[in-house]
Design a protein around this motif. Structure first.
Motif, PDB file in Angstrom:
ATOM      1  N   LEU A   1       2.724  -4.990   7.689  1.00 34.11           N
ATOM      2  CA  LEU A   1       4.162  -5.196   7.913  1.00 34.11           C
ATOM      3  C   LEU A   1       5.014  -4.373   6.941  1.00 34.11           C
ATOM      4  CD1 LEU A   1       4.483  -9.090   8.357  1.00 34.11           C
ATOM      5  CD2 LEU A   1       4.394  -7.341  10.128  1.00 34.11           C
ATOM      6  N   TYR A   2       4.463  -4.112   5.760  1.00 31.75           N
ATOM      7  CA  TYR A   2       5.274  -3.487   4.704  1.00 31.75           C
ATOM      8  C   TYR A   2       4.930  -2.030   4.438  1.00 31.75           C
ATOM      9  CZ  TYR A   2       7.339  -7.961   3.637  1.00 31.75           C
ATOM     10  OH  TYR A   2       8.053  -9.110   3.724  1.00 31.75           O
TER      11      TYR A   2
ATOM     12  N   VAL B   1       0.567   5.577  -6.625  1.00 30.51           N
ATOM     13  CA  VAL B   1       1.127   4.435  -7.357  1.00 30.51           C
ATOM     14  C   VAL B   1       2.531   4.033  -6.867  1.00 30.51           C
ATOM     15  CG1 VAL B   1       1.878   3.655  -9.652  1.00 30.51           C
ATOM     16  CG2 VAL B   1      -0.393   4.692  -9.338  1.00 30.51           C
ATOM     17  N   PRO B   2       3.469   5.001  -6.681  1.00 37.03           N
ATOM     18  CA  PRO B   2       4.816   4.575  -6.241  1.00 37.03           C
ATOM     19  C   PRO B   2       4.766   3.836  -4.890  1.00 37.03           C
ATOM     20  CG  PRO B   2       4.831   6.860  -6.970  1.00 37.03           C
ATOM     21  CD  PRO B   2       3.404   6.440  -6.950  1.00 37.03           C
ATOM     22  N   PHE B   3       3.927   4.342  -3.982  1.00 45.27           N
ATOM     23  CA  PHE B   3       3.789   3.690  -2.669  1.00 45.27           C
ATOM     24  C   PHE B   3       3.249   2.254  -2.835  1.00 45.27           C
ATOM     25  CE2 PHE B   3       0.340   2.625   0.337  1.00 45.27           C
ATOM     26  CZ  PHE B   3       1.094   2.378   1.472  1.00 45.27           C
ATOM     27  N   ALA B   4       2.156   2.132  -3.567  1.00 45.56           N
ATOM     28  CA  ALA B   4       1.538   0.803  -3.747  1.00 45.56           C
ATOM     29  C   ALA B   4       2.514  -0.133  -4.443  1.00 45.56           C
ATOM     30  CB  ALA B   4       0.245   0.945  -4.553  1.00 45.56           C
ATOM     31  N   ASN B   5       3.182   0.373  -5.454  1.00 49.42           N
ATOM     32  CA  ASN B   5       4.128  -0.434  -6.220  1.00 49.42           C
ATOM     33  C   ASN B   5       5.231  -0.974  -5.302  1.00 49.42           C
ATOM     34  OD1 ASN B   5       5.309  -1.546  -8.486  1.00 49.42           O
ATOM     35  ND2 ASN B   5       6.562   0.281  -8.876  1.00 49.42           N
ATOM     36  N   ALA B   6       5.789  -0.095  -4.466  1.00 48.18           N
ATOM     37  CA  ALA B   6       6.895  -0.513  -3.589  1.00 48.18           C
ATOM     38  C   ALA B   6       6.414  -1.571  -2.588  1.00 48.18           C
ATOM     39  CB  ALA B   6       7.449   0.706  -2.852  1.00 48.18           C
ATOM     40  N   VAL B   7       5.281  -1.338  -1.971  1.00 50.64           N
ATOM     41  CA  VAL B   7       4.773  -2.295  -0.967  1.00 50.64           C
ATOM     42  C   VAL B   7       4.516  -3.660  -1.628  1.00 50.64           C
ATOM     43  CG1 VAL B   7       2.813  -2.825   0.544  1.00 50.64           C
ATOM     44  CG2 VAL B   7       3.769  -0.512   0.537  1.00 50.64           C
ATOM     45  N   LEU B   8       3.847  -3.634  -2.775  1.00 46.46           N
ATOM     46  CA  LEU B   8       3.477  -4.903  -3.416  1.00 46.46           C
ATOM     47  C   LEU B   8       4.709  -5.669  -3.890  1.00 46.46           C
ATOM     48  CD1 LEU B   8       0.299  -3.682  -5.358  1.00 46.46           C
ATOM     49  CD2 LEU B   8       0.384  -5.043  -3.259  1.00 46.46           C
ATOM     50  N   ARG B   9       5.669  -4.948  -4.439  1.00 52.03           N
ATOM     51  CA  ARG B   9       6.881  -5.641  -4.914  1.00 52.03           C
ATOM     52  C   ARG B   9       7.675  -6.225  -3.738  1.00 52.03           C
ATOM     53  NH1 ARG B   9       6.818  -5.414 -10.182  1.00 52.03           N
ATOM     54  NH2 ARG B   9       5.552  -3.716 -10.999  1.00 52.03           N
ATOM     55  N   ASN B  10       7.713  -5.521  -2.642  1.00 53.72           N
ATOM     56  CA  ASN B  10       8.429  -6.071  -1.467  1.00 53.72           C
ATOM     57  C   ASN B  10       7.724  -7.299  -0.913  1.00 53.72           C
ATOM     58  OD1 ASN B  10      10.561  -4.323  -1.491  1.00 53.72           O
ATOM     59  ND2 ASN B  10       9.527  -2.778  -0.241  1.00 53.72           N
ATOM     60  N   ILE B  11       6.424  -7.263  -0.896  1.00 50.61           N
ATOM     61  CA  ILE B  11       5.676  -8.443  -0.419  1.00 50.61           C
ATOM     62  C   ILE B  11       5.956  -9.616  -1.358  1.00 50.61           C
ATOM     63  CG2 ILE B  11       3.343  -9.410  -0.180  1.00 50.61           C
ATOM     64  CD1 ILE B  11       2.456  -6.769   1.061  1.00 50.61           C
ATOM     65  N   ASN B  12       5.944  -9.345  -2.658  1.00 49.36           N
ATOM     66  CA  ASN B  12       6.196 -10.428  -3.615  1.00 49.36           C
ATOM     67  C   ASN B  12       7.598 -11.011  -3.430  1.00 49.36           C
ATOM     68  OD1 ASN B  12       5.527 -12.094  -5.850  1.00 49.36           O
ATOM     69  ND2 ASN B  12       6.929 -10.841  -7.079  1.00 49.36           N
ATOM     70  N   LYS B  13       8.569 -10.139  -3.148  1.00 53.76           N
ATOM     71  CA  LYS B  13       9.959 -10.592  -2.959  1.00 53.76           C
ATOM     72  C   LYS B  13      10.037 -11.559  -1.765  1.00 53.76           C
ATOM     73  CE  LYS B  13      12.704  -7.100  -2.422  1.00 53.76           C
ATOM     74  NZ  LYS B  13      13.205  -6.682  -1.257  1.00 53.76           N
ATOM     75  N   ASP B  14       9.252 -11.290  -0.738  1.00 55.64           N
ATOM     76  CA  ASP B  14       9.326 -12.099   0.489  1.00 55.64           C
ATOM     77  C   ASP B  14       8.253 -13.186   0.554  1.00 55.64           C
ATOM     78  OD1 ASP B  14      11.371 -10.497   1.217  1.00 55.64           O
ATOM     79  OD2 ASP B  14      10.220  -9.275   2.629  1.00 55.64           O
ATOM     80  N   LYS B  15       7.601 -13.433  -0.571  1.00 58.77           N
ATOM     81  CA  LYS B  15       6.451 -14.344  -0.618  1.00 58.77           C
ATOM     82  C   LYS B  15       6.679 -15.665   0.151  1.00 58.77           C
ATOM     83  CE  LYS B  15       3.907 -17.061  -3.992  1.00 58.77           C
ATOM     84  NZ  LYS B  15       3.319 -17.141  -5.292  1.00 58.77           N
TER      85      LYS B  15
END
Ligand SMILES: C[S@@+](CC[C@H](N)C(=O)[O-])C[C@H]1O[C@@H](n2cnc3c(N)ncnc32)[C@H](O)[C@@H]1O
Length: 441
Positions: A97-98, A149-163
């Motif tokens: 999704l992200y 890293v920038p790609f992984a960082n962005a995806v993971l942070r967005n997932i965390n925001k919408d947890k």
């Protein structure tokens, strides 16, 4: 659409060619002299998802190669790897999704690092998000994959925001599907065919149960739930208790006890049920504990020695091959044959999360064929009036009820008793059927 994506992902989940070429080995070589727990898990996930290594074997290999992980760290590694494999369907769904890059196009080691992070972010409350994210990013940097890293960082942070929203979705009614139940589509459809939607939901939820611990057969011969490292406790070392699931404990209790009985357990490693039978029947009996795999016999021997059992004969034998010593004038001469066959293990997915990755309908069909070959041979050894016990740790009707019917329609037996155990009630999923051989007319 979702289904299609995940199916593609499944297709690439075992890069068996890599196992042969050894390409995957690169990810097992230590990044540092000593790996951190999460680094070890990312590499372990690579071997499970990409090379098709069984999770328990991957863990065993890791702990042998990395003795610096103490008990606490080993428990953490086990939890992270089991949880990530258990939830991989959901983790991949959220990642898809992200991420603009489809899962199936991601670099496999990146995918493992992301899966591990998302598992921690969504399913482990006590882990701070920065630890869940940063360790994966640091791992990528160490592997010289800074560009990702920038790609992984962005995806993971967005997932965390919408947890919260994502977890809410998993609980919603429309997610009582393969994703919501953390099952591959093929397994979800298979269970639904055998059990209908309502029971499939119940079964899949039991696989995901957080109830910890496992069962032993205690000093009184009763099932007891325990946790921790029982194998280091005196009562285990002295042979007073044995690790055995509740449902498996029922099997030997089905046997009709008799002085001087001759018994065969034709698929017996690691020997749980054979040893139980040997202890119930006493020293006048003999239990032939056989297994096709020579290299598994030591497991039976360890149990036999620990329990001090003197009435067992442990031998390598393929149960499909007829053994004339158990036939007299063409008639069986054993009092009891236990046939605890190799199976798809659908009853124990709660403990063996990676069985999700190995399931296929064709696999079930070929197991049924093997089970019938074994049954056709060993049923001959039972003497008239003697007992045949068939058991599996699976839920598929093909391997249980259909094999029961196969026995009844092909061989001279009557059904004495049968039982199916559903996962979480409170032990593992399991099935047994006990038959009595008819006397010749
Ligand atoms: C479900 S496990 C048995 C568990 C065991 N009865 C216990 O209670 O500990 C099935 C076993 O069958 C063995 N097996 C597979 N194919 C076989 C064959 N053709 N002949 C004999 N054993 C076989 C496997 O190696 C495996 O150890």
């Amino acid at each position: 659409m979702e289904t299609e994506k995940r199916d593609k992902n499944k297709k690439r989940s075992f890069r068996r060619e890599k196992r042969q070429t050894g390409e995957g080995q690169a990810h097992r070589e230590p990044v540092l002299q000593q790996k951190t727990e999460r680094e070890a898990v990312i590499e372990l996930l690579y071997s499970v998802f990409e090379e098709g290594v069984f999770l328990h074997l991957a863990l065993r290999r890791l702990f042998a190669e990395a003795p610096y992980f103490d008990t606490r760290k080993r428990a953490f590694i086990t939890k992270l790897s089991h949880g990530t494999v258990e939830r991989y369907i959901q983790l991949d769904y959220f990642l898809s999704l992200y991420s603009k890059t489809p899962i199936e196009k991601m670099k496999p080691i990146l995918l493992q690092a992301m899966r591990l992070s998302v598992y921690q972010l969504l399913f482990l409350d006590k882990i701070p998000p920065h630890a869940a994210i940063n360790e994966s990013l640091n791992y990528l940097k160490k592997r010289k994959l800074q560009g990702l890293v920038p790609f992984a960082n962005a995806v993971l942070r967005n997932i965390n925001k919408d947890k919260e929203r994502l977890l809410e979705e998993l609980k919603s009614k429309h997610r009582e599907d393969a994703i919501g139940l953390a099952l591959p589509d093929a397994l979800f459809s298979f269970l639904k065919k055998d059990y209908g939607l309502e029971d499939t939901i119940r079964i899949a939820k039991a696989f995901l149960s957080e109830e910890g611990g496992f069962f032993i057969r205690n000093e009184k011969g009763e099932g007891e739930r325990v946790s921790g490292n029982i194998m280091e406790e005196e009562r285990f070392l002295s042979g007073d208790v044995t690790i055995q699931d509740l449902s498996s404990q029922e099997v030997a209790k089905l046997a009709h006890l008799k002085e001087g009985a001759k018994i065969l357990d034709c698929c017996s490693a690691p020997g749980g049920k054979a040893c139980h039978l040997a202890s119930l029947f006493g020293e006048s009996a003999v239990v032939y504990a056989r297994d096709e795999k020579q290299d598994k016999l030591y497991l039976i021997e360890e149990n036999q020695k620990r329990l001090g059992l003197k009435n067992m004969r442990i031998e390598a034998w393929d149960a499909r091959v007829e053994d004339l010593q158990f036939l007299e004038n063409g008639e069986g001469c054993l009092d009891l044959v236990l046939c605890d066959v190799p199976c798809s293990g659908l009853g124990v997915i709660g403990k063996k999360a990676d069985l999700r990755l190995h399931f296929s309908e064709e696999g079930v069909k070929s197991l049924q064929k093997l089970q019938r070959e074994i049954l056709s041979t060993v049923q001959k050894y039972v003497k008239p009036g003697g007992q045949l016990i068939y058991s599996t740790c699976t839920l598929s009707k093909a391997e249980n009820e259909e094999n029961r019917d196969y026995i009844l329609s092909h061989f001279p037996y009557k059904l004495e008793k049968e039982k199916k155990f559903y996962p979480g009630e409170p032990g593992d999923g399991f099935y047994y059927a006990s038959f009595i051989k008819k006397a010749k007319a």
